[in-house]
Design an enzyme around this catalytic site. Structure first.
Site, PDB file in Angstrom:
ATOM      1  N   HIS A 148      40.044  11.021  25.097  1.00  0.00           N
ATOM      2  CA  HIS A 148      39.781  12.368  24.588  1.00  0.00           C
ATOM      3  C   HIS A 148      38.275  12.588  24.551  1.00  0.00           C
ATOM      4  O   HIS A 148      37.534  11.739  24.069  1.00  0.00           O
ATOM      5  CB  HIS A 148      40.323  12.535  23.172  1.00  0.00           C
ATOM      6  CG  HIS A 148      41.807  12.397  23.096  1.00  0.00           C
ATOM      7  ND1 HIS A 148      42.637  13.450  22.824  1.00  0.00           N
ATOM      8  CD2 HIS A 148      42.612  11.321  23.284  1.00  0.00           C
ATOM      9  CE1 HIS A 148      43.890  13.043  22.831  1.00  0.00           C
ATOM     10  NE2 HIS A 148      43.905  11.752  23.102  1.00  0.00           N
ATOM     11  N   MET A 186      43.440   4.773  21.756  1.00  0.00           N
ATOM     12  CA  MET A 186      43.138   6.128  22.216  1.00  0.00           C
ATOM     13  C   MET A 186      41.649   6.411  21.996  1.00  0.00           C
ATOM     14  O   MET A 186      41.249   6.890  20.945  1.00  0.00           O
ATOM     15  CB  MET A 186      43.991   7.127  21.429  1.00  0.00           C
ATOM     16  CG  MET A 186      43.834   8.538  21.888  1.00  0.00           C
ATOM     17  SD  MET A 186      44.663   9.757  20.826  1.00  0.00           S
ATOM     18  CE  MET A 186      46.257   9.025  20.534  1.00  0.00           C
ATOM     19  N   PRO A 187      40.807   6.108  22.964  1.00  0.00           N
ATOM     20  CA  PRO A 187      39.365   6.321  22.770  1.00  0.00           C
ATOM     21  C   PRO A 187      39.001   7.809  22.669  1.00  0.00           C
ATOM     22  O   PRO A 187      39.609   8.656  23.324  1.00  0.00           O
ATOM     23  CB  PRO A 187      38.717   5.713  24.020  1.00  0.00           C
ATOM     24  CG  PRO A 187      39.794   5.111  24.813  1.00  0.00           C
ATOM     25  CD  PRO A 187      41.109   5.565  24.281  1.00  0.00           C
ATOM     26  N   PHE A 188      38.003   8.051  21.840  1.00  0.00           N
ATOM     27  CA  PHE A 188      37.459   9.396  21.649  1.00  0.00           C
ATOM     28  C   PHE A 188      35.968   9.386  21.962  1.00  0.00           C
ATOM     29  O   PHE A 188      35.254   8.490  21.535  1.00  0.00           O
ATOM     30  CB  PHE A 188      37.581   9.809  20.173  1.00  0.00           C
ATOM     31  CG  PHE A 188      38.727  10.711  19.878  1.00  0.00           C
ATOM     32  CD1 PHE A 188      39.996  10.204  19.680  1.00  0.00           C
ATOM     33  CD2 PHE A 188      38.535  12.081  19.793  1.00  0.00           C
ATOM     34  CE1 PHE A 188      41.060  11.041  19.395  1.00  0.00           C
ATOM     35  CE2 PHE A 188      39.586  12.925  19.502  1.00  0.00           C
ATOM     36  CZ  PHE A 188      40.860  12.405  19.301  1.00  0.00           C
TER      37      PHE A 188
END
Ligand SMILES: O=C(O)C/C=C/C(=O)C(=O)O
Length: 64
Positions: A40, A1-3
């Protein structure tokens, strides 16, 4: 889940931030192979009186 976290001064409009989130998401898809629904983007709007550079608060910087 990259931020992706954006730290910047307060003052941008919702429309500017909407466009920024869209552009950052597209850049991550195009250049980092991210799936947009997993990405995100968080914008931290920081008041100028809580930001310092070179020992000077944002509110005291000349280019203000
Ligand atoms: O550090 C500076 O020179 C000025 C910083 C600006 C911002 O963070 C901004 O425009 O959001």
């Amino acid at each position: 889940m990259p931020f992706v976290i954006v730290e910047m001064w307060q003052g941008r409009t919702v429309e500017q931030k909407r466009n920024l989130v869209k552009a950052i998401t597209q850049a991550m898809v195009d250049h980092a192979g991210c799936k947009p629904d997993h990405l995100h983007v968080v914008i931290h709007d920081t008041p100028k009186d809580s930001w310092g550079r070179d020992g000077v608060l944002g509110i005291d910087m000349k280019e203000n």
